[in-house]
Design a protein around this motif. Structure first.
Motif, mmCIF file in Angstrom:
data_model
loop_
_atom_site.group_PDB
_atom_site.id
_atom_site.type_symbol
_atom_site.label_atom_id
_atom_site.label_comp_id
_atom_site.label_asym_id
_atom_site.label_seq_id
_atom_site.Cartn_x
_atom_site.Cartn_y
_atom_site.Cartn_z
ATOM 1 N N ALA A 516 -26.240 -49.201 2.784
ATOM 2 C CA ALA A 516 -24.887 -49.753 2.957
ATOM 3 C C ALA A 516 -23.860 -48.643 3.166
ATOM 4 O O ALA A 516 -22.914 -48.789 3.956
ATOM 5 C CB ALA A 516 -24.519 -50.602 1.748
ATOM 6 N N TYR A 517 -24.049 -47.526 2.467
ATOM 7 C CA TYR A 517 -23.128 -46.400 2.625
ATOM 8 C C TYR A 517 -23.230 -45.803 4.028
ATOM 9 O O TYR A 517 -22.219 -45.426 4.629
ATOM 10 C CB TYR A 517 -23.435 -45.338 1.563
ATOM 11 N N VAL A 518 -24.447 -45.707 4.569
ATOM 12 C CA VAL A 518 -24.618 -45.202 5.936
ATOM 13 C C VAL A 518 -23.848 -46.073 6.923
ATOM 14 O O VAL A 518 -23.158 -45.569 7.816
ATOM 15 C CB VAL A 518 -26.120 -45.148 6.293
ATOM 16 N N GLU A 519 -23.941 -47.377 6.774
ATOM 17 C CA GLU A 519 -23.226 -48.282 7.681
ATOM 18 C C GLU A 519 -21.719 -48.144 7.530
ATOM 19 O O GLU A 519 -20.989 -48.102 8.526
ATOM 20 C CB GLU A 519 -23.662 -49.725 7.411
ATOM 21 N N LEU A 520 -21.239 -48.059 6.285
ATOM 22 C CA LEU A 520 -19.797 -47.943 6.059
ATOM 23 C C LEU A 520 -19.262 -46.612 6.559
ATOM 24 O O LEU A 520 -18.138 -46.536 7.084
ATOM 25 C CB LEU A 520 -19.494 -48.101 4.565
ATOM 26 N N ARG A 523 -18.639 -46.937 10.334
ATOM 27 C CA ARG A 523 -18.036 -48.172 10.822
ATOM 28 C C ARG A 523 -16.614 -47.888 11.296
ATOM 29 O O ARG A 523 -15.813 -47.282 10.577
ATOM 30 C CB ARG A 523 -18.020 -49.229 9.731
ATOM 31 N N GLU A 524 -16.302 -48.326 12.485
ATOM 32 C CA GLU A 524 -14.965 -48.118 13.032
ATOM 33 C C GLU A 524 -13.944 -48.909 12.224
ATOM 34 O O GLU A 524 -14.146 -50.087 11.924
ATOM 35 C CB GLU A 524 -14.916 -48.545 14.498
ATOM 36 N N GLY A 525 -12.845 -48.247 11.898
ATOM 37 C CA GLY A 525 -11.765 -48.904 11.175
ATOM 38 C C GLY A 525 -12.012 -49.064 9.689
ATOM 39 O O GLY A 525 -11.232 -49.738 9.008
ATOM 40 N N ARG A 533 -14.638 -44.195 -2.437
ATOM 41 C CA ARG A 533 -15.037 -44.846 -3.690
ATOM 42 C C ARG A 533 -16.525 -45.167 -3.683
ATOM 43 O O ARG A 533 -17.213 -45.008 -4.694
ATOM 44 C CB ARG A 533 -14.217 -46.119 -3.919
ATOM 45 N N MET A 534 -17.024 -45.635 -2.537
ATOM 46 C CA MET A 534 -18.443 -45.977 -2.467
ATOM 47 C C MET A 534 -19.309 -44.736 -2.632
ATOM 48 O O MET A 534 -20.351 -44.767 -3.306
ATOM 49 C CB MET A 534 -18.756 -46.669 -1.137
ATOM 50 N N ARG A 535 -18.897 -43.632 -1.999
ATOM 51 C CA ARG A 535 -19.665 -42.400 -2.142
ATOM 52 C C ARG A 535 -19.668 -41.938 -3.599
ATOM 53 O O ARG A 535 -20.706 -41.539 -4.138
ATOM 54 C CB ARG A 535 -19.077 -41.307 -1.257
#
Length: 651
Positions: A516-520, A523-525, A533-535
């Protein structure tokens, strides 16, 4: 010529890991002084007024305060020491009211054990509170305490509050200093990380990165815990949160620096030196320009580091911070009342809290029933041993039982010497001033060392109460061994979850979160703060998983063997997060962004790996093919993912 042990005499790895002392920070001399004064002074006062037993009870309370005296921030010291003392007062009162009541005593102490185990799952303060609730109730139910029913809780609470008072003496002069020191320490760990980025030793770099994670976790916890007690904005706390947030871009740039170094582009030494200068300014509270002298950047990584450092210098040394733009990297803490309500609801509804509580209650109930049926002198020690060994949030039950036995034997040797050589009376005061500081000094080294330090202290205080001298030693050893045996059988072997580790599930969750972190990240925008925060949450979760794995490694087979098989994959997942962050930093500073299909392929491979880990208790077969443009910014990430999948495949 070196001698080697015969194969049959070589100790197993899990035993070596259990007995090896843990690495600890330098001695906290202030804590050692508080322990010496806080535990010796009540004894001296009791002797002076002709009531040494009262002084011993107050010293027992002070011992509880010394064990809880682990926080740096002054407000956290209040919580860590005062709140558990209140639970301890309730416990000793309840225990003393059922002293000598036979099966009623067994029922009450078993019920308290259930409650203690359940509330221990809330957090660190509640864990110590649950420990003292059960510990003191066992003491109250097992010892004939002097004076009225209310006197013992007052004396024990007073001893703990004395340690708290000593811990708060410098608060008016040093308010905010521990928090600033923690933030500055986090900055210095980042400087060390940047310095070792030029090293070819992967283990050194990984160790430095873990140190950064632990330091940031501690700093955020200190600052947020203090901020949560303010109804409005605090300028000082807002500034410290801004300083912590400002170091995040530098941390994110570190993996890119590492990759650049491996590509033959080392980091200029001026960069870590600049971070150290900023750390000094933060700790001293200085504001104004720090005089950065940085070389001109020549690539995406250099531009990322330059931009991050200049932003750090501007925010960290600015006298004013706009509170409207501040948000911590772990989310805003809820109000105290909301968090208390959530914790209470989680305790009541959580299957884990009930399971832990029932395990603890079962063992304590067996111990209390056993000593009610079999005449055991000073039988409360059996339940005390179980209380310390079986605390479910304190780590491996097996390891603690082993270390408890070893530590008790070592402590009894010291106690035997003291009780044999030292005359009873005023000589107990200087002896206590020597023994008490060993508790905070040895506790960070491991549970066995803590037990070895606490045992002679408790036996000395017990001798003041009952005047049995060295006659205490053999019964205490037998009681400890009985308690360890009950904890191992009723609290470990009868619960398959104890020895059939589920570390694979935790690792699978981390791999899925990494996808999920790779996708975020690409991700554009996507919101920059949400990505940060996710990292941070992901690194924190991986830190917890690493701790869980290290505990599992101390278990005997099959648990330790399974954890050892999965351990390389834990390290591989941490490197995948690093590679993702490095690629994101390069894209933000000029590198071509990856195609959506490339990102999706990496995320898909990670989810397949997570599912494979979740379905198996051993290493599993997964596909390791992962292709893409060789000049893509994701190429290092693909290599790390392929390495992780190769680790998970049987050889």
């Amino acid at each position: 010529m070196s001698r080697e042990f015969p194969i049959g005499l070589t100790p197993p790895d899990w035993l070596v890991r259990n007995l090896r002392p843990q690495q600890a920070a330098p001695l906290n001399w202030a804590a050692l002084a508080r322990a010496a004064l806080g535990m010796a002074l009540p004894l001296a006062v009791g002797l002076a007024v002709g009531q040494p037993a009262y002084g011993a009870l107050a010293s027992m309370g002070a011992l509880s305060g010394v064990i809880g005296d682990t926080a740096d921030a002054y407000r956290m010291r209040i919580l860590n020491i005062a709140v558990p003392q209140l639970f301890g007062a309730v416990g000793v009162t309840a225990g003393s009211l059922v002293y000598g009541q036979g099966w009623l005593t067994v029922a009450v102490i078993t019920g308290i054990a259930l409650l203690s185990g359940m509330i221990s799952t809330i957090g660190a303060v509640s864990s110590v509170s649950g420990l003292l609730l059960l510990l003191n109730s066992v003491i109250g139910a097992g010892l004939p305490l002097p004076g009225a029913w209310w006197l013992t809780p007052v004396l024990m609470t007073g001893g703990g509050l004395l340690v708290l008072l000593l811990a708060l003496v410098a608060w008016p002069l040093r308010s905010g200093v521990p928090e600033r020191s923690a933030v500055a320490a986090a900055y210095r760990t980042v400087a060390d990380l940047l310095s070792v980025s030029d090293s070819d030793d992967d283990e050194t770099y990984d160790r430095a990165r873990r140190t950064v994670t632990e330091s940031l976790n501690q700093s955020y916890d200190l600052v947020l815990a203090r901020r949560a007690r303010y109804h409005g904005r605090s300028r000082e706390l807002t500034r410290m949160i801004a300083q912590l947030n400002a170091i995040t871009p530098v941390v994110e740039a570190a993996p890119a620096v590492r990759l650049a170094r491996l590509a033959g582009k080392p980091l200029p030494p001026e960069v870590p030196a600049a971070v150290l200068r900023i750390a000094d300014a933060v700790e001293s509270g200085r504001t104004g320009p720090t005089g950065l002298d940085l070389p001109a950047p020549v690539n995406e990584t250099g531009r990322a580091v330059d931009h991050a450092l200049r932003h750090l210098a501007e925010v960290a040394t600015s006298p004013d911070v706009d509170p409207r733009g501040i948000d911590d990297r772990l989310g805003r803490p809820a109000a105290l009342g909301i968090r208390t309500a959530r914790a209470a609801r989680n305790v009541v509804l959580s299957a884990n809290s009930w399971r832990y509580g029932i395990r603890l209650a079962l063992c304590i109930g067996i111990a209390q029933a056993l000593v009610s049926l079999v005449p055991v002198p000073r039988s409360y020690w059996v339940a005390l041993t179980i209380t310390f060994v079986l605390k479910p949030d304190f780590g491996s039950v097996f390891s603690r039982a082993l270390l408890r036995a070893v530590g008790t034997v070592a402590g009894l040797v010291v106690a035997a010497t003291v009780l044999t050589v030292v005359p009873r009376g005023w000589w107990d005061v200087p002896v206590m001033m020597v023994l008490a500081p060993l508790v905070p000094a040895l506790t960070p080294r491991g549970y066995g060392f803590q037990t070895a330090a606490i045992t002679p202290v408790i036996l000395l205080l017990s001798d003041v109460l009952n005047h049995q001298g060295t006659a205490l030693l053999l019964p205490r050893l037998l009681d400890s061994l009985m308690g360890c045996a009950i904890a191992l059988i009723a609290g470990y072997l009868l619960w398959p979850e104890s020895w059939r580790t589920r570390v694979g599930d935790r690792l699978a969750d981390a791999v899925a979160d990494t996808a999920a972190y790779v996708e975020l990240a690409f991700r554009e925008g996507a919101d920059v703060a949400a990505r940060a925060r996710m990292r941070r949450r992901l690194y924190r979760d991986l830190s917890v998983i690493r701790t869980e794995f290290q505990r599992a490694l101390t278990e005997p087979p099959p648990t330790g063997r399974r954890a050892a098989a999965w351990w390389p994959l834990v390290v591989a997942v941490e490197r995948i997060v690093d590679a993702t962050t490095a690629a994101r930093v390069r894209v933000r500073h000029g590198a071509a962004p990856p195609a959506r299909s490339e990102v999706g392929q990496v995320a898909l491979q990670l989810r397949e790996l997570a599912e494979g880990v979740r379905r198996s208790e051993t290493l599993i077969a997964v596909r390791t093919d992962l292709t893409g443009p060789p000049d893509s910014v994701l190429e290092p990430l693909r290599q790390e993912v392929a390495a992780a999948r190769a680790i998970a495949s049987p050889h």
